[in-house]
Enzyme design. Structure first.
Site, PDB file in Angstrom:
ATOM      1  N   SER A 170      36.114  55.084  45.222  1.00 41.69           N
ATOM      2  CA  SER A 170      36.384  53.663  44.973  1.00 41.69           C
ATOM      3  C   SER A 170      35.142  52.814  45.160  1.00 41.69           C
ATOM      4  CB  SER A 170      37.442  53.156  45.947  1.00 41.69           C
ATOM      5  OG  SER A 170      38.696  53.536  45.549  1.00 41.69           O
TER       6      SER A 170
ATOM      7  N   ASP B  29      39.755  43.359  42.057  1.00 35.97           N
ATOM      8  CA  ASP B  29      39.393  44.428  42.979  1.00 35.97           C
ATOM      9  C   ASP B  29      37.879  44.626  43.057  1.00 35.97           C
ATOM     10  OD1 ASP B  29      39.804  46.316  44.884  1.00 35.97           O
ATOM     11  OD2 ASP B  29      40.396  47.918  43.528  1.00 35.97           O
TER      12      ASP B  29
ATOM     13  N   HIS C 140      39.146  46.571  47.870  1.00 36.76           N
ATOM     14  CA  HIS C 140      39.940  47.374  48.808  1.00 36.76           C
ATOM     15  C   HIS C 140      39.072  48.319  49.638  1.00 36.76           C
ATOM     16  CE1 HIS C 140      40.038  50.495  45.558  1.00 36.76           C
ATOM     17  NE2 HIS C 140      40.061  51.309  46.587  1.00 36.76           N
TER      18      HIS C 140
END
Lengths: 623, 366
Positions: free
Chosen positions: A202, A120, A89
């Protein structure tokens, strides 16, 4: 903030934090500060160890920026030639190209390599050096709740000066399972930490107290307190990432594994099969309704959650050891794992999981002629750190489908540097086909380097003779459209690949022929002329590690897989799949003293023939 | 022997040694990292020692605390109302202390850290503390001593263990977080627009502990001793900031003991209890007339001062704003009347007012 003041801050907060466990005392309340405070030498040692760990870890942390102000995140370098891991992402708004900053203050171009949208994970490659600093892997299975850990990255995209942010905390839990967010993401066997993780962290690294890489920071629990840390952050375990590294290097969009069976936790304990697909390999290997699964890939499982926690960390197509107990009998078998999604399904879900295109700055949008004035991300531009939410209440509106590819709508599409463009090839089903082509080249070079019958030739015929342990003579002849084998008194022939398909499908001993002919054809023609072929990644062989390189090609309606040892580069097994719902033919190759000493044909767990190779001839074609 | 136990035990031993050494050196802190280091050093000759490198763990005893924390599943499940919370064992026979909440509207399910599930009975509640005690049918469980006197103070390192966000599903143990006691103060908080029933002493924590599902979780000190119970999610009534706090165990001890023993529950003693109306001060006894209380939070502006009464004698004037009563902030008129209800009408009342741009202390003699 300068490095020094940054460190001193860490040290300061460290002093207070270090006092958590064990028997500790805070007696400073009554200390009269006459002299400069003398630290206990042991405390100093502990503090130095922490500073050293941060110093060790920080060079491998990557700050990812999407050019054009489309957001960004964090990442971590895992090899000196620039391969780095981040989140799917994080890369998805960027498409194929991003800019990455390291703590040395330099910015590098980076190209997308591979994607694991379910887990992910994304692999990118930083360009321009072959001596990048990189992280050493920890064994995340050994991590325990209460262990110190640190997160280094780019929260709120603060690292515009390229100095990443260090946050320190403990592991709050290990082996956590986070339910899928939306339809795709699934976090299995992940780590939970109370070190501050905020949007922009992230994809970045979480390290243990020794500065070894424990995992890749993924998502957070955000709720009503706003999109900031609420004391719960999750990281994909590095052991899961290790399973996927080979797949990601293939440049493909990869999928996760399923057993083909559902399990439920029995009230009396144990993970019990509650449903099973009869077409699954698990069923063929004897797994049945009500059997209790004891172990998968060497990890004991006692609940349905445990099963999902292990399966969720495995790539599709792997074959792993499974131990189960059925009606009092314990069986250990190797089971091939299916994909969770069909390929079309995965690509469709992936495109719907992509975020909307990054906001275009207010300036009027320029046409493609505006190439000479590329809009680059600058400190003044709005940056949107990206971070998916863990849904305690999954009330997010689903993102609408948006175009994906190397040229997403928006400013990020402009001005891709030539070095990056040269390393990017678009192809359906691939994040970046360029890297698959590279691996195919490596595969064929390695295969040709070990050809048992001499140099490759356009029109060669292979004649292989051997003898089984019982003394039965065996001869196999393969050439273009000529397939024959003689074993003892029996002579078998096939006039075309259609008949070979039948042979494999019916578990015939003739299955040895398509394996050898595919090998021969691959050697002669190479992957580009062979037909549809691709590098799959790395997987265990017979449930065993090290992970083998795997190349796949289509051969007359059959799928052929070559498995090579990662260190020696030697071909160890060729699998020929005729029908996905039946056992493939497996030709196992035994090497001795640099030569092929013997071979063995298996279907499932049955060995049909095993023989020593006595002669391997390459003849010019009979023409 | 459980290796965690062993480390814990050893850390106690060398902890004592360290304690002495620390005082002699006049040193500031003894660290966890140090303790584990010395523990491993000490036990390196011992074959049963953990192979994990030293200094790895912030809290070698984290697992012991996790074993004493339970997950509680009950009513809820609608938007914003999580059907789970946390609790901790306070007796080996399965008494579980937890926060009294809507989750307990049904007989809740209690899940131990090893995954064992029990149906539970609510054997008592203490509304003023928002405390409930459950009982599960089990024995020989690890549990927290609810100690008599614990001197928990600011600066003390703590671990908070709870099932926040319901992360720990199935047989997983609850989540561990670390931080410090940032302060010890009286609770002044609201839930929605309602003030909390408990207004007594709380431990303010510097870790983000009070999340959904965390209520009822245990806060333990560095030796694994229980120091508090995580409360429900609350906002500070003044600032609206979410609080991170725990009810200190000495506030809960008597109620837990009484409920377990089957005695009638008693409210925790308030430091300044409400007095009977005819015994406490009010606006009339002081001779104060405030501006009409028409807002949800009307400031305590003086509107009139009838002559001859304490307020007039102390030269209080119209338009004075009452800021403090006995050192406590007066947010609005409701709070002023509430504070006055706690002061004996035979006593003088010290207030602080703002007049124009001056801040003045005033003493109202009855």
């Amino acid at each position: 903030m300068s490095l020094k003041s940054c460190l001193s801050r860490i040290v300061f907060s460290g002093l207070s934090l270090l006092s958590v466990g064990g028997l500790s005392l805070v007696c400073c309340r009554s200390v009269v500060a006459a002299d400069p405070i003398q630290l206990d030498p042991m405390l100093q040692l502990a503090e130095q160890a922490r500073v050293a760990a941060i110093d060790r870890a920080r060079p491998s942390a990557v700050s990812v920026f999407v050019p054009g102000g489309g957001g960004g995140g964090s990442g971590v370098l895992i090899s000196p030639d620039g391969y780095a891991l981040t989140n799917f992402h994080v890369t998805s708004p960027a498409g194929s190209f991003m800019r990455c900053g390291l703590s040395d203050g330099r910015v590098y171009d980076a190209v997308l390599v591979g994607l694991d949208p379910v887990g992910d994970l994304a692999m990118i490659r930083l360009l321009g050096r072959d001596d990048f600093p990189f992280a050493t892997f920890a064994d995340s299975l050994r991590a325990r709740p209460g262990d110190w850990c640190m997160v280094i990255g780019n929260p709120f995209l603060l690292a515009t000066n390229l100095q990443p942010t260090v946050t320190w905390g403990i592991l709050s839990g290990v082996g956590r399972y986070q339910y899928p967010s939306g339809t795709l993401l699934e976090y299995a066997d992940c780590l939970q930490t109370d070190a501050s993780i905020n949007p922009g962290n992230s994809g970045g690294p979480i390290y243990n107290a020794d500065g070894e890489l424990l995992g890749i920071v993924g998502r957070c629990s955000f709720e009503k307190r706003g999109r900031v840390n609420v004391g719960v952050g999750y990281a994909i375990s590095i052991n899961q990432a290790k399973n996927f590294l080979g797949y990601l290097r293939s440049g493909r969009i990869v999928d996760h594994a399923t057993l083909g069976a559902t399990v439920a936790t029995d009230p009396d304990g144990g993970a019990v099969v509650s449903n099973i697909l009869e077409s699954s390999d698990a069923y063929r290997r004897g797994l049945r309704y009500n059997a209790e699964i004891l172990e998968i890939d060497g990890r004991p499982v006692t609940t349905a959650n445990d099963v999902q926690n292990v399966l969720g960390t495995l790539p599709s197509g792997w074959r792993v050891d499974v131990m189960f107990r059925d009606r009092g009998k314990t069986t250990r078998v190797q089971i091939r794992l299916n994909s969770v999604h069909g390929q079309d399904e995965l690509l469709a879900k992936m495109s719907s999981a992509l975020p909307p295109p990054p906001p275009v700055p207010d300036e009027p949008e320029e046409d493609s002629e505006g190439d000479e004035s590329p809009k680059e991300g600058g400190p003044g531009e709005p940056l949107q750190p990206d971070q998916p939410e863990t849904p305690p209440h999954p009330d997010k509106s689903p993102h609408g489908p948006s175009p994906h590819g190397p040229s997403p709508h928006g400013p990020a599409a402009q001005a891709i540097p030539k070095v990056v463009a040269d390393m990017f090839v678009e192809r359906r089903g691939y994040a970046n086909y360029f890297f698959n082509l590279r691996q195919q080249d490596r595969f064929i070079d390695s295969l040709r380097g070990q050809f048992p019958g001499g140099a490759a030739d356009e029109t060669a015929q292979w004649v292989i003779t051997g003898k089984t342990a019982e003394g039965t003579e065996l001869e196999v002849r393969v050439a273009d459209d000529q397939y024959a084998m003689v074993i003892g008194e029996t002579s078998l022939q096939a006039s075309g690949r259609g008949e070979l398909f039948e042979a494999v499908d019916s578990d015939s001993i003739l299955g040895i022929v398509p394996a050898l002919d595919a090998w021969r054809t691959m050697l002669e023609r190479g992957p580009k002329q062979f037909g549809e072929s691709y590098y799959q990644g790395t997987m265990p062989l017979g449930g065993q590690r090290p992970l083998r390189d795997c190349m796949v090609a289509l051969y007359g309606g059959m799928e052929v897989r070559w498995l090579m040892h990662p260190d020696t580069g030697l071909l160890e097994c060729i699998e020929v799949v005729a029908d996905r719902d039946s056992d493939p033919a497996e030709l196992w190759i035994r090497h001795q003293d640099g030569k092929i000493a013997g071979m063995e044909l298996r279907y499932g767990i049955d060995t049909l023939v095993q023989f020593d190779v006595t002669n391997w001839e390459r003849k010019e074609s009979a023409e | 022997m459980n290796p965690f136990r062993r480390i814990q035990l050893l850390s106690h031993q060398c902890g004592n040694a360290m304690q002495t050494a620390t005082f002699q050196l006049g040193c500031v802190l003894v660290t966890a990292g140090l303790l584990t280091q010395s523990v491993v050093a000490q036990s390196s000759t011992d074959q049963s020692s953990s192979k994990r490198p030293p200094g790895r763990s912030a809290a070698p005893g984290a697992h012991d605390i996790q074993q004493r924390v339970v997950k509680i599943y009950g009513a809820g499940g609608m938007q914003g109302l999580e059907p789970y919370q946390s609790g901790f064992l306070v007796s080996p026979e399965g008494h579980v202390a937890t926060a009294w909440s809507y989750v307990l509207d049904v007989e809740p399910i209690v899940v131990l850290d090893d995954g064992r599930r029990f149906e539970s009975k609510i054997i008592g509640i203490e509304p003023s503390l928002e405390l409930a005690v459950l009982k599960i049918d089990a024995s020989d469980l690890p549990y927290f001593e609810v100690a008599k006197q614990l001197d928990a103070q600011w600066g003390d390192p703590v671990l908070a263990v709870s099932n926040l966000f319901g992360i720990a599903t199935g047989n997983e143990p609850a989540s561990v977080m670390q931080g410090m006691i940032a302060g010890v103060t009286n609770l002044d908080a609201r839930r929605g627009t309602f003030r909390t029933p408990y207004r007594g002493k709380v431990l303010i924590l510097d870790l983000i502990a009070n999340n959904p599902g965390a209520a009822g979780g245990a806060v333990a000190d560095s030796q694994g001793r229980l120091v508090g119970m995580l409360g429900k999610e609350l906002r500070d009534s003044g600032t609206g900031v979410w609080l991170n706090y725990a009810l200190p165990i000495d506030a809960l001890r008597v109620a837990i003991g009484d409920i377990i023993a089957g005695r009638a529950t008693t409210a925790a003693k308030e430091e300044n209890p409400l007095l009977k109306r005819d015994q406490s001060h009010n606006l009339t006894t002081l001779g104060l007339v405030l501006v009409p209380d028409v807002l949800e939070s009307t400031p305590a502006y003086v509107d009139a001062v009838p002559p001859g009464r304490p307020a007039a004698r102390a030269d209080l004037r119209p338009d004075d704003l009452i800021l403090l009563v006995e050192g406590q902030r007066v947010a609005d008129q409701k709070m002023l009347t509430d504070l006055l209800r706690r002061i004996d009408r035979r006593d003088a009342v010290s207030i602080t007012i703002q007049r124009e741009s001056e801040i003045l202390p005033i003493r109202l003699e009855p």
